[in-house]
Design a protein around this motif. Sequence first.
Motif, PDB file in Angstrom:
ATOM      1  N   PRO A 207     -40.749  -8.085  -9.150  1.00 33.98           N
ATOM      2  CA  PRO A 207     -40.162  -7.131 -10.112  1.00 33.98           C
ATOM      3  C   PRO A 207     -40.854  -7.156 -11.470  1.00 33.98           C
ATOM      4  CG  PRO A 207     -38.517  -8.753  -9.356  1.00 33.98           C
ATOM      5  CD  PRO A 207     -39.779  -9.068  -8.656  1.00 33.98           C
ATOM      6  N   GLU A 211     -42.547  -3.753 -12.980  1.00 38.04           N
ATOM      7  CA  GLU A 211     -42.186  -3.248 -14.313  1.00 38.04           C
ATOM      8  C   GLU A 211     -43.435  -2.995 -15.155  1.00 38.04           C
ATOM      9  OE1 GLU A 211     -39.029  -5.479 -16.305  1.00 38.04           O
ATOM     10  OE2 GLU A 211     -39.958  -5.003 -18.234  1.00 38.04           O
ATOM     11  N   ALA A 233     -38.809  -7.228   0.090  1.00 40.72           N
ATOM     12  CA  ALA A 233     -39.907  -6.858  -0.813  1.00 40.72           C
ATOM     13  C   ALA A 233     -39.719  -5.429  -1.323  1.00 40.72           C
ATOM     14  CB  ALA A 233     -41.241  -7.009  -0.093  1.00 40.72           C
ATOM     15  N   ALA A 235     -36.861  -3.912  -1.586  1.00 44.57           N
ATOM     16  CA  ALA A 235     -35.717  -3.961  -2.499  1.00 44.57           C
ATOM     17  C   ALA A 235     -36.130  -4.479  -3.876  1.00 44.57           C
ATOM     18  CB  ALA A 235     -34.604  -4.828  -1.922  1.00 44.57           C
ATOM     19  N   LEU A 236     -37.128  -5.339  -3.913  1.00 41.81           N
ATOM     20  CA  LEU A 236     -37.629  -5.856  -5.194  1.00 41.81           C
ATOM     21  C   LEU A 236     -38.413  -4.803  -5.978  1.00 41.81           C
ATOM     22  CD1 LEU A 236     -38.812  -9.427  -4.097  1.00 41.81           C
ATOM     23  CD2 LEU A 236     -36.856  -8.898  -5.575  1.00 41.81           C
ATOM     24  N   GLY A 237     -38.682  -3.667  -5.333  1.00 34.88           N
ATOM     25  CA  GLY A 237     -39.390  -2.590  -6.012  1.00 34.88           C
ATOM     26  C   GLY A 237     -40.823  -2.414  -5.553  1.00 34.88           C
TER      27      GLY A 237
ATOM     28  N   MET B 203     -37.533 -16.518  -0.746  1.00 31.52           N
ATOM     29  CA  MET B 203     -37.968 -15.499   0.226  1.00 31.52           C
ATOM     30  C   MET B 203     -38.148 -16.109   1.621  1.00 31.52           C
ATOM     31  SD  MET B 203     -38.963 -12.287  -0.541  1.00 31.52           S
ATOM     32  CE  MET B 203     -39.920 -10.955   0.163  1.00 31.52           C
ATOM     33  N   ALA B 228     -32.061  -5.778  -8.457  1.00 31.88           N
ATOM     34  CA  ALA B 228     -33.112  -5.700  -7.444  1.00 31.88           C
ATOM     35  C   ALA B 228     -33.211  -7.015  -6.681  1.00 31.88           C
ATOM     36  CB  ALA B 228     -34.449  -5.351  -8.095  1.00 31.88           C
ATOM     37  N   ALA B 231     -30.263  -7.309  -4.372  1.00 33.48           N
ATOM     38  CA  ALA B 231     -30.481  -6.448  -3.205  1.00 33.48           C
ATOM     39  C   ALA B 231     -31.456  -7.105  -2.232  1.00 33.48           C
ATOM     40  CB  ALA B 231     -31.007  -5.081  -3.653  1.00 33.48           C
ATOM     41  N   ALA B 232     -32.507  -7.720  -2.767  1.00 31.95           N
ATOM     42  CA  ALA B 232     -33.485  -8.407  -1.909  1.00 31.95           C
ATOM     43  C   ALA B 232     -32.831  -9.556  -1.158  1.00 31.95           C
ATOM     44  CB  ALA B 232     -34.653  -8.912  -2.754  1.00 31.95           C
ATOM     45  N   ARG B 343     -37.859 -12.996 -17.740  1.00 28.00           N
ATOM     46  CA  ARG B 343     -37.358 -11.654 -18.062  1.00 28.00           C
ATOM     47  C   ARG B 343     -36.181 -11.682 -19.035  1.00 28.00           C
ATOM     48  NH1 ARG B 343     -36.869  -7.562 -13.348  1.00 28.00           N
ATOM     49  NH2 ARG B 343     -38.168  -6.143 -14.544  1.00 28.00           N
ATOM     50  N   ARG B 364     -30.038   0.005  -6.170  1.00 28.38           N
ATOM     51  CA  ARG B 364     -31.276  -0.319  -5.470  1.00 28.38           C
ATOM     52  C   ARG B 364     -31.093  -0.213  -3.953  1.00 28.38           C
ATOM     53  NH1 ARG B 364     -36.286  -2.379  -6.873  1.00 28.38           N
ATOM     54  NH2 ARG B 364     -35.711  -1.316  -8.791  1.00 28.38           N
ATOM     55  N   VAL B 368     -33.424   2.068  -1.384  1.00 40.08           N
ATOM     56  CA  VAL B 368     -34.176   1.651  -0.198  1.00 40.08           C
ATOM     57  C   VAL B 368     -33.572   2.256   1.066  1.00 40.08           C
ATOM     58  CG1 VAL B 368     -35.228  -0.425  -1.160  1.00 40.08           C
ATOM     59  CG2 VAL B 368     -33.000  -0.594  -0.027  1.00 40.08           C
TER      60      VAL B 368
END
Lengths: 374, 374
Positions: A207, A211, A233, A235-237, B203, B228, B231-232, B343, B364, B368
């Motif tokens: 992410p 960004e 992945a 979902a992470l953008g 992950m 995000a 969601a992942a 972040r 998110r 997806v």
Amino acid sequence: MRTAATELLGIEHPLIGFSRSPGVVAAVSRAGGLGVLGATAYTPEQLDAQLTWITEQVDGKPFGVDVLIPAKSVPGDPSNLIASLRAQIPEAHVKFVDELLAKYEIPTDTGKALFTDDLLSGLAGSGAEALLEVAFRHPLALIANALGPAPEAMLKLGREHGVPIAALVGSPKHAQQQLERGVDLLIAQGTEAGGHTGTIATMVLTPEIVELAGETPVLAAGGVASGAQMAAALALGAAGVWCGSVWLRSEEDITPREIKEKFLAADSGSTLRSPTRTGKPARQLRSAWHDAWESPGAPPPLPMPLQPLLVNDAWNRIDAAAEVGHPGALELESFFIGQVVGRFRQLEPAYDIATGIVRDCEARLREVAALVTP
Amino acid sequence: MRTAATELLGIEHPLIGFSRSPGVVAAVSRAGGLGVLGATAYTPEQLDAQLTWITEQVDGKPFGVDVLIPAKSVPGDPSNLIASLRAQIPEAHVKFVDELLAKYEIPTDTGKALFTDDLLSGLAGSGAEALLEVAFRHPLALIANALGPAPEAMLKLGREHGVPIAALVGSPKHAQQQLERGVDLLIAQGTEAGGHTGTIATMVLTPEIVELAGETPVLAAGGVASGAQMAAALALGAAGVWCGSVWLRSEEDITPREIKEKFLAADSGSTLRSPTRTGKPARQLRSAWHDAWESPGAPPPLPMPLQPLLVNDAWNRIDAAAEVGHPGALELESFFIGQVVGRFRQLEPAYDIATGIVRDCEARLREVAALVTP
């Protein structure tokens, strides 16, 4: 699934498969993803032959090439350069490696030609550009640089041929540098990935890079070897995934069976980031080799390119002995692999692995969609 | 969002917020998640008061408690135990810490009571069970053990009171041990998490633990601080998320402002796993403290519980000096935090952080979902 990456690359599924095995590259492209050949270990002639073979296999479907080219190439005669580099390796390091191989009784005569210096001349000077020139004679859909800023020659050739340029990054700082050079695709590679990798995990890195990247598509790499991980992945953008380690459990992968068997027996905690092969931290399977380099009195690993000059012949000898079942060589044996190795259960055709990941990803996305659609 | 975790815990959103700050715990529960109070730093009397306060704040909504209890408690008088442990600390280690604090001119007199030994007596013996007994006097929805196998006393009290028991795990092996003890919820914590953590990334770890756990719900922890990332985690198969670091950017968090300001300035590469505070690898913000412990001639960190006995007074002095802006203390200052610190942009109310994560996660997931629904 249509994403910014499928549009850029002209592929059906946002699954990019990196491999040094031409059979894997062709299978991933045939499955509707994009196979990307790791060209570093090839001479220009070998690369030409492999890309010709891949083109014949994929029936017009797109594929790519990944090289490892230093941003600044060193001028001059490659053989002189290597001799001068070899002279910089301390005697204590040479002795340490010799004694380690002697301890494990690794044979000196492998019966095979060793290719260290050929390979390093590709890294060090004009060889790198020769690889690029060969690559661009073929119908590429992507060219990627695996380490460091995309070199000028790659940017120039990519623009001339209309081929998108990708770069692997392990931190926001590196991503910013690549964006400033104008790359078309970023690959955010987390610490769990095999090979050269940073410290930031895919879950955090992806992410951040998305960004930063704005309109530039981002692939997530590191920890992606299943449909659930591909769904995560996205979902992470990420606009898609870059998978490398997973192909080491494919039938087409050229890694010797002895290493593949070590992978099948490994768990997700069996890897480490170590600079003892290339001089830069690279994730690989832990073995007696790494234990030795961590033992009291071991010398500190040398920087790139001195460490590979120091150890590549040793690795050729270890690999050759392991292939004939030499017990000491099997203890030392290792290769670059990510943490996903823990779920390797059996070898499968690369085409089946690729289609399985995509199918399971789509199923998982439908499952999580049900959480928010009543 | 309804998952196996929301059903088990009786909550609206599968967002579990771990914090040592009662204000954060109450806010997460009020937002429809589950706040979980980290009770390790409290005496039984303090814990009782904090849980009473939280109960008053949450208007009947559920909350939980997290303790750190060794599987085997050491019998005998805690003060004798600590004296005997102190005697095991090498003189060279004491000297190293003294010289480090002298180099940074950290004042000896902090003007505050130091609580090292109180805290350690809680860890070491009957104090731990006293914390548990206090916790179970309150209407808990969850009790968690942060490190090691769930102790017998916790399992027994949990069963008696009908309170689900959770355990944090960093590897498939540890998950298997916890499942055999009969825990009701597993928290798969990746290497990117703050505090005590293993080497496997979220992950990779989450789907492995989900596969092992069967019907037992799994929360993903480590690297989860945004919608995000939540969601992942759900895409990876988790029934929810366990967030800890993100609350360190909340207004309610009790961490001193000087540390929070270091967090706001940090990037995702600014953390490291280090055993120099607790004796076990724990992720924290890198500072001059860690540079010193990595410098040539530094002693190797001691195991738990000797290392905290060695350094806790030093950290009390550093924290106290940093709070009044002492330059040397600000260089050394650090705290446990995950890679998500990169972040952190500004402080916000914990309620807003929690509702923002849930809202962005739902958005998110809808995005997806659109990839697979034409």
